[in-house]
Structures are given as structure tokens and as C-alpha cells.
Motif scaffolding. Structure first.
Motif, PDB file in Angstrom:
ATOM      1  N   PHE A 255       6.553   6.919  44.615  1.00  0.00           N
ATOM      2  CA  PHE A 255       6.832   8.344  44.790  1.00  0.00           C
ATOM      3  C   PHE A 255       8.111   8.579  45.572  1.00  0.00           C
ATOM      4  CE2 PHE A 255       2.458  10.516  44.094  1.00  0.00           C
ATOM      5  CZ  PHE A 255       2.330   9.822  42.894  1.00  0.00           C
ATOM      6  N   PHE A 256       8.502   7.617  46.414  1.00  0.00           N
ATOM      7  CA  PHE A 256       9.734   7.766  47.180  1.00  0.00           C
ATOM      8  C   PHE A 256      10.962   7.761  46.267  1.00  0.00           C
ATOM      9  CE2 PHE A 256       8.853   6.535  51.880  1.00  0.00           C
ATOM     10  CZ  PHE A 256       7.900   7.528  51.938  1.00  0.00           C
ATOM     11  N   VAL A 257      10.952   6.948  45.247  1.00  0.00           N
ATOM     12  CA  VAL A 257      12.129   6.796  44.382  1.00  0.00           C
ATOM     13  C   VAL A 257      11.936   7.488  43.038  1.00  0.00           C
ATOM     14  CG1 VAL A 257      12.714   4.610  45.478  1.00  0.00           C
ATOM     15  CG2 VAL A 257      11.281   4.604  43.436  1.00  0.00           C
ATOM     16  N   LYS A 258      10.842   8.197  42.870  1.00  0.00           N
ATOM     17  CA  LYS A 258      10.518   8.788  41.577  1.00  0.00           C
ATOM     18  C   LYS A 258      11.494   9.904  41.225  1.00  0.00           C
ATOM     19  CE  LYS A 258       6.737  10.871  38.953  1.00  0.00           C
ATOM     20  NZ  LYS A 258       6.957   9.932  37.843  1.00  0.00           N
ATOM     21  N   SER A 259      11.858   9.945  39.945  1.00  0.00           N
ATOM     22  CA  SER A 259      12.651  11.035  39.408  1.00  0.00           C
ATOM     23  C   SER A 259      11.692  12.067  38.831  1.00  0.00           C
ATOM     24  CB  SER A 259      13.610  10.513  38.333  1.00  0.00           C
ATOM     25  OG  SER A 259      14.407  11.559  37.826  1.00  0.00           O
ATOM     26  N   VAL A 260      11.649  13.222  39.457  1.00  0.00           N
ATOM     27  CA  VAL A 260      10.659  14.236  39.109  1.00  0.00           C
ATOM     28  C   VAL A 260      11.180  15.104  37.975  1.00  0.00           C
ATOM     29  CG1 VAL A 260       9.256  16.131  39.994  1.00  0.00           C
ATOM     30  CG2 VAL A 260       9.905  14.241  41.506  1.00  0.00           C
ATOM     31  N   GLN A 261      10.340  15.266  36.970  1.00  0.00           N
ATOM     32  CA  GLN A 261      10.675  16.156  35.859  1.00  0.00           C
ATOM     33  C   GLN A 261       9.436  16.964  35.502  1.00  0.00           C
ATOM     34  OE1 GLN A 261      12.199  14.288  32.333  1.00  0.00           O
ATOM     35  NE2 GLN A 261      12.749  16.240  31.354  1.00  0.00           N
ATOM     36  N   THR A 262       9.534  18.253  35.688  1.00  0.00           N
ATOM     37  CA  THR A 262       8.407  19.131  35.394  1.00  0.00           C
ATOM     38  C   THR A 262       8.360  19.456  33.907  1.00  0.00           C
ATOM     39  OG1 THR A 262       9.779  21.030  35.967  1.00  0.00           O
ATOM     40  CG2 THR A 262       8.397  20.122  37.704  1.00  0.00           C
ATOM     41  N   ASN A 263       7.305  20.134  33.516  1.00  0.00           N
ATOM     42  CA  ASN A 263       7.093  20.445  32.101  1.00  0.00           C
ATOM     43  C   ASN A 263       7.884  21.652  31.614  1.00  0.00           C
ATOM     44  OD1 ASN A 263       5.510  22.088  33.781  1.00  0.00           O
ATOM     45  ND2 ASN A 263       4.164  22.637  32.085  1.00  0.00           N
ATOM     46  N   GLY A 265      11.114  21.756  31.279  1.00  0.00           N
ATOM     47  CA  GLY A 265      12.328  21.340  30.598  1.00  0.00           C
ATOM     48  C   GLY A 265      13.542  21.202  31.493  1.00  0.00           C
ATOM     49  N   LYS A 266      13.416  21.385  32.789  1.00  0.00           N
ATOM     50  CA  LYS A 266      14.558  21.248  33.689  1.00  0.00           C
ATOM     51  C   LYS A 266      14.948  19.785  33.840  1.00  0.00           C
ATOM     52  CE  LYS A 266      13.637  25.401  36.414  1.00  0.00           C
ATOM     53  NZ  LYS A 266      13.379  25.943  37.788  1.00  0.00           N
ATOM     54  N   LYS A 267      16.163  19.569  34.328  1.00  0.00           N
ATOM     55  CA  LYS A 267      16.663  18.213  34.507  1.00  0.00           C
ATOM     56  C   LYS A 267      15.862  17.486  35.573  1.00  0.00           C
ATOM     57  CE  LYS A 267      21.443  19.217  33.167  1.00  0.00           C
ATOM     58  NZ  LYS A 267      22.862  19.162  33.598  1.00  0.00           N
ATOM     59  N   PRO A 268      15.711  16.150  35.434  1.00  0.00           N
ATOM     60  CA  PRO A 268      14.989  15.379  36.454  1.00  0.00           C
ATOM     61  C   PRO A 268      15.677  15.498  37.814  1.00  0.00           C
ATOM     62  CG  PRO A 268      15.280  14.093  34.457  1.00  0.00           C
ATOM     63  CD  PRO A 268      16.123  15.326  34.293  1.00  0.00           C
ATOM     64  N   THR A 269      14.864  15.533  38.853  1.00  0.00           N
ATOM     65  CA  THR A 269      15.355  15.675  40.228  1.00  0.00           C
ATOM     66  C   THR A 269      14.747  14.591  41.097  1.00  0.00           C
ATOM     67  OG1 THR A 269      15.409  18.069  39.902  1.00  0.00           O
ATOM     68  CG2 THR A 269      15.649  17.284  42.151  1.00  0.00           C
ATOM     69  N   GLN A 270      15.538  14.089  42.027  1.00  0.00           N
ATOM     70  CA  GLN A 270      15.041  13.072  42.943  1.00  0.00           C
ATOM     71  C   GLN A 270      13.918  13.626  43.809  1.00  0.00           C
ATOM     72  OE1 GLN A 270      15.727   9.811  43.336  1.00  0.00           O
ATOM     73  NE2 GLN A 270      14.236   9.711  45.003  1.00  0.00           N
ATOM     74  N   SER A 271      12.874  12.839  44.009  1.00  0.00           N
ATOM     75  CA  SER A 271      11.745  13.261  44.819  1.00  0.00           C
ATOM     76  C   SER A 271      12.150  13.404  46.286  1.00  0.00           C
ATOM     77  CB  SER A 271      10.600  12.244  44.691  1.00  0.00           C
ATOM     78  OG  SER A 271       9.646  12.430  45.707  1.00  0.00           O
ATOM     79  N   GLY A 272      11.570  14.404  46.944  1.00  0.00           N
ATOM     80  CA  GLY A 272      11.821  14.604  48.375  1.00  0.00           C
ATOM     81  C   GLY A 272      10.739  14.015  49.258  1.00  0.00           C
ATOM     82  N   ASN A 273       9.880  13.164  48.683  1.00  0.00           N
ATOM     83  CA  ASN A 273       8.766  12.599  49.448  1.00  0.00           C
ATOM     84  C   ASN A 273       9.230  11.787  50.641  1.00  0.00           C
ATOM     85  OD1 ASN A 273       7.494  13.545  47.041  1.00  0.00           O
ATOM     86  ND2 ASN A 273       5.810  12.137  47.400  1.00  0.00           N
ATOM     87  N   GLN A 274      10.242  10.956  50.436  1.00  0.00           N
ATOM     88  CA  GLN A 274      10.690  10.095  51.526  1.00  0.00           C
ATOM     89  C   GLN A 274      11.256  10.904  52.678  1.00  0.00           C
ATOM     90  OE1 GLN A 274      13.290   6.932  50.320  1.00  0.00           O
ATOM     91  NE2 GLN A 274      13.738   6.272  52.401  1.00  0.00           N
ATOM     92  N   GLU A 275      12.067  11.884  52.366  1.00  0.00           N
ATOM     93  CA  GLU A 275      12.659  12.703  53.422  1.00  0.00           C
ATOM     94  C   GLU A 275      11.590  13.436  54.220  1.00  0.00           C
ATOM     95  OE1 GLU A 275      16.012  16.252  53.915  1.00  0.00           O
ATOM     96  OE2 GLU A 275      15.453  15.496  51.936  1.00  0.00           O
ATOM     97  N   LEU A 276      10.607  14.016  53.525  1.00  0.00           N
ATOM     98  CA  LEU A 276       9.555  14.747  54.221  1.00  0.00           C
ATOM     99  C   LEU A 276       8.643  13.806  54.989  1.00  0.00           C
ATOM    100  CD1 LEU A 276       8.075  17.340  54.876  1.00  0.00           C
ATOM    101  CD2 LEU A 276       6.854  17.151  52.712  1.00  0.00           C
ATOM    102  N   ALA A 277       8.305  12.657  54.421  1.00  0.00           N
ATOM    103  CA  ALA A 277       7.407  11.709  55.085  1.00  0.00           C
ATOM    104  C   ALA A 277       8.027  11.177  56.372  1.00  0.00           C
ATOM    105  CB  ALA A 277       7.068  10.557  54.144  1.00  0.00           C
TER     106      ALA A 277
END
Length: 444
Positions: A255-263, A265-277
Motif C-alpha cells: 500500500f505504501f508504493v501502490k499506484s491508486v486508480q479509482t473507477n 477513469g482518472k489517472k493513477p495517483t501515488q498512494s499517500g499511505n506512507q506519508e500519513l503513516a
């Protein structure tokens, strides 16, 4: 003899608890990590590396280790505890929910991560802190905000940064960077009457907590909408901090390095889990948001001396130094909203302290009321430790020689007094020296 033995044992236990209460230091970095299995150490290695880089002395142990204990000979062995063992029903050794609660009462900090199955010990400990996890095998479900790699149950949800708590001390720059957060776990609810709890991250308004394996909902969901807590923290009255995260995967390398892409259709975005954790851990383990007050000094404005007591209507100056702990170093505090109260049962004076590079100062005039007063600072802001300081002084009435000899409002009385004196003098003069001419009688 038996009664004496019982008394001795009770005294020993009391002294043990008392000494343990005084042992925890907010600047220490002894960290205990409890794991369901040692594989979590590898799957969450990025998170543990961040803690190690910050100077934490990490001890890894299995949650069912028979030698597990956090207190020995009346002293706590650790200052912070991370519990990545949500499914553990009973901890090994000498550790249970009651001991965890005592650890928090002594000033220790705890981070708890949950999953779809929560053990009884963690549920009891969370209940003591005002947090209630949903039933086992439940998950947070969102049919609109989920990642495209979801398995079809829509339990791999995407949380928006807009649902974060507005406090940089706790969340860092996560809200400003506006990165999405990946979450797969159980929902929580908090006691709304507990003022010590803070909702750090909530789910979206379209989310709910239920069993994803059930085709239809037979009961109302455990949590619905933004009342579904994903991350919650508590700062106790002794400034101990406890954090609850409903997802163990939230801290995983994936989840720290995951590229997040919602349903949508927006472009994939880097997860903010690491920064928040990392930001959340810094706050929980008191690397940020810790205050202290020192060098309290008060004196007379005229001669800058501190008398044994003050007199009414004297000009007083109050000084105090505020420091903030930032990553292990004490730095001058930059806050401008610290208030000082001059209290005798109720505040007679309330003023804002002027901050000059961490040196806070206030000038005021003592009230025209004598008695025992206190200089009180009661600073309680979100993200900071509660700082309370009280310094007692006495205020005396004026001496007889300090009263004004002539009061402007009494001049009519002064004039009347002197006029009466002048009138009495004139009357006396007239009576004494006035003589009527009496005609003489004629002699025959």
C-alpha cells in the motif's frame, strides 16, 4: 501474621505500580512491536525502516510469546508499543488489556492496527479508550470509491484527503498534498461523549461497514457514511497517546508504493499511505506536538524585583519560556495564542502572552482586590500536549501610609470642614471681643 503479610504485599504492589508510573519518558525511543507472525516484519518493512531511521530502538516479538512482558521490577521496559496482531485472542506472558491500560495511565503510547478479525484483548483495550470495532468478518465497503484492483467486493476502498483531520501536527502535509489513501480493513465508531478522541480519517459518505460475504443486508450496518472511522487517536489527560487504525494493510509495503486508480477513469495517483503513516507515528510516539514550560519568572515592572507579596494596583510582569519537542530536539515555541490568567477562584485578569522567540511575556496591573492569587497557564490545543502551570502569589491591601491624603471627589467635604472652622473662629472672635455701648445713668 496473615493480615500483616497481606498488608505488606499490598504495599509492595502499590509501590511497584507507582514507580512504574514515574518511569516513562516522553523523549525515550524504546519501541515494542507485537506481530501475529514474523512475516509481517517483512511485508511491512518500509514502515519499520522509517521508525528505525528516526532512532527508535525496536524490539520485535510474537504476540503469543510466553516470555512477553512490558514491566519488570516495577519499571517499564518500553516507552511505546505497536500492536500489529489484530487476530490474537490472548497475548502471551504477562500482557493483557488491563496491563495495556495501566501502560497508558503511566504515560506510554500505543498504536493498534486492526483487520477483519479482532481479538478479545484488543477489543477490550479499545473499549477502554472509547473505540468500538465492528463485528468480526466485517469490512468497510464503498461501491463508488474503490480501487480498480479490487476483487469485486469493493472492500479495497480509496479514502479522500478531504476527510482528514485538519491538524498538521498529526497528519503532516498529507492534507495539503491531497493524495488518496488505500484502505482495506474494518470500520470503527467512537464514543461521541469522549472529548479526548479525535477522528483522523473517515470514510466517504457512500461507505458502510458490513460483512462482504453476505448478499443482502439483514441488519443495519455497524457504521454508515462519514461516521465510519478508519483512523482515530486519543490523547489521555496525562498526555499519553493511543492510535487505532482499522487496517493492518494500511502500513504494508504494497500500500505504501501502490499506484491508486479509482473507477472514475482518472489517472493513477501515488498512494499517500506512507506519508500519513509516518506523520501519524511521529505524533503518537511524541516526536511532535510536545510542549514544556520553564523559567517562570514574575516581578514588579518598576524595579524588576520579585517581592514576597504584591500590593493592589501594582504593575506586574510575567515571563515564561515555552519549548516544543521537534524530532528529539527542544525548539522555541512559536505560538501566539497562549493566555495567562490571574486567578483568585475566578480569573480577575486574562491576557494573551506576547511571544518573542519562545519567550512569552505579559504585563498587567494587579486588581484592586487582595487575597491569594495564581498565575495560571492552561494551554490545550489540538495536536499539542496539554500544558498546565500554576504559580501562587499573594496580593496585600495598601498600607496606611500608601493611601492618598486628599481625594478629588472629597473636596466639597474638605471645603465644608474648613468653612465650619473659619465660621467657628469668627463667631468666637465676635463673642470674645464684641462689646455693646451701655448708656451711663445720670447722677442726681
Amino acid at each position: 501474621m496473615a493480615r500483616l503479610s497481606i498488608i505488606c504485599i499490598a504495599l509492595f504492589l502499590f509501590s511497584t505500580v507507582w514507580s512504574a508510573t514515574l518511569n516513562i519518558d516522553s523523549t525515550s525511543k524504546r519501541l515494542l512491536v507485537l506481530l501475529d507472525n514474523l512475516g509481517i516484519r517483512e511485508s511491512h518493512s518500509f514502515y519499520f525502516k522509517q521508525l528505525a531511521d528516526r532512532g527508535f530502538d525496536i524490539t520485535y516479538k510474537s504476540s503469543d510469546d510466553s516470555t512477553l512482558q512490558i514491566i519488570k521490577y516495577g519499571e517499564y521496559l518500553y516507552d511505546h508499543i505497536v500492536i500489529f496482531a489484530p487476530a490474537t485472542k490472548e497475548f502471551g506472558g504477562r500482557l493483557d488489556s488491563e496491563i495495556l491500560t495501566q501502560f497508558v495511565d503511566a504515560g506510554g503510547n500505543v498504536l493498534v492496527a486492526g483487520s477483519n478479525v479482532i481479538g478479545d484483548v484488543i477489543r477490550e483495550f479499545a473499549g477502554e479508550c472509547g473505540i468500538e470495532f465492528a463485528d468480526d468478518h466485517s469490512a468497510v465497503i464503498d461501491h463508488l470509491n474503490y480501487d480498480v484492483t479490487d476483487d469485486g467486493q469493493h472492500t479495497l476502498i480509496v479514502a479522500n484527503a478531504n476527510n482528514l483531520l485538519s491538524s498538521e501536527l498529526i497528519i503532516g502535509q498529507a492534507k495539503k498534498n491531497n493524495l488518496p489513501f488505500v484502505f482495506r480493513g474494518i470500520g470503527m465508531s467512537s464514543d461521541q461523549d469522549n472529548p479526548l478522541l479525535l477522528d483522523v480519517l473517515t470514510a466517504s459518505s457512500t461507505s458502510y461497514t458490513a460483512n462482504p460475504d453476505e448478499q443482502t443486508l439483514t441488519e443495519y450496518p455497524a457504521t454508515v457514511g462519514k461516521r465510519t472511522l478508519l483512523i482515530s487517536v486519543l490523547q489521555a489527560r496525562n498526555n499519553a497517546r493511543v492510535g487505532f487504525v482499522g487496517s493492518l494493510d494500511f502500513f504494508s509495503n504494497e500500500f505504501f508504493v501502490k499506484s491508486v486508480q479509482t473507477n472514475d477513469g482518472k489517472k493513477p495517483t501515488q498512494s499517500g499511505n506512507q506519508e500519513l503513516a509516518v506523520a501519524l507515528s511521529d505524533w503518537l510516539f511524541k516526536q511532535r506536538g510536545v510542549l514544556r514550560a520553564r523559567n517562570i519568572h514574575h516581578y514588579l515592572k518598576e524595579d524588576k524585583s520579585t517581592p514576597r507579596f504584591y500590593t493592589v494596583k501594582e504593575d506586574i510582569v510575567f515571563n515564561v519560556q515555552f519549548d516544543e519537542l521537534v524530532y528529539g530536539k527542544w525548539m522555541p515555541f512559536n505560538g501566539t495564542d497562549v493566555q495567562l490568567e490571574f486567578v483568585r477562584i475566578d480569573p480577575f485578569v486574562r491576557t494573551t502572552l506576547k511571544n518573542k522567540g519562545g519567550q512569552l511575556e505579559a504585563q498587567f496591573r494587579a486588581p484592586d482586590t487582595y487575597g491569594v492569587f495564581k498565575f495560571v497557564i492552561d494551554y490545550n490545543r489540538v495536536g499539542y500536549t496539554h500544558l498546565y502551570s500554576a504559580t501562587q502569589v499573594s496580593v496585600h491591601p495598601l498600607l496606611h501610609t500608601q493611601y492618598e491624603r486628599f481625594i478629588a471627589s472629597a473636596y466639597p467635604y474638605y471645603i465644608s470642614s474648613f468653612s465650619m472652622m473659619a465660621g467657628a473662629f469668627l463667631l468666637s472672635f465676635i463673642v470674645l471681643y464684641h462689646r455693646d455701648d451701655v448708656p451711663k445713668k445720670k447722677t442726681e
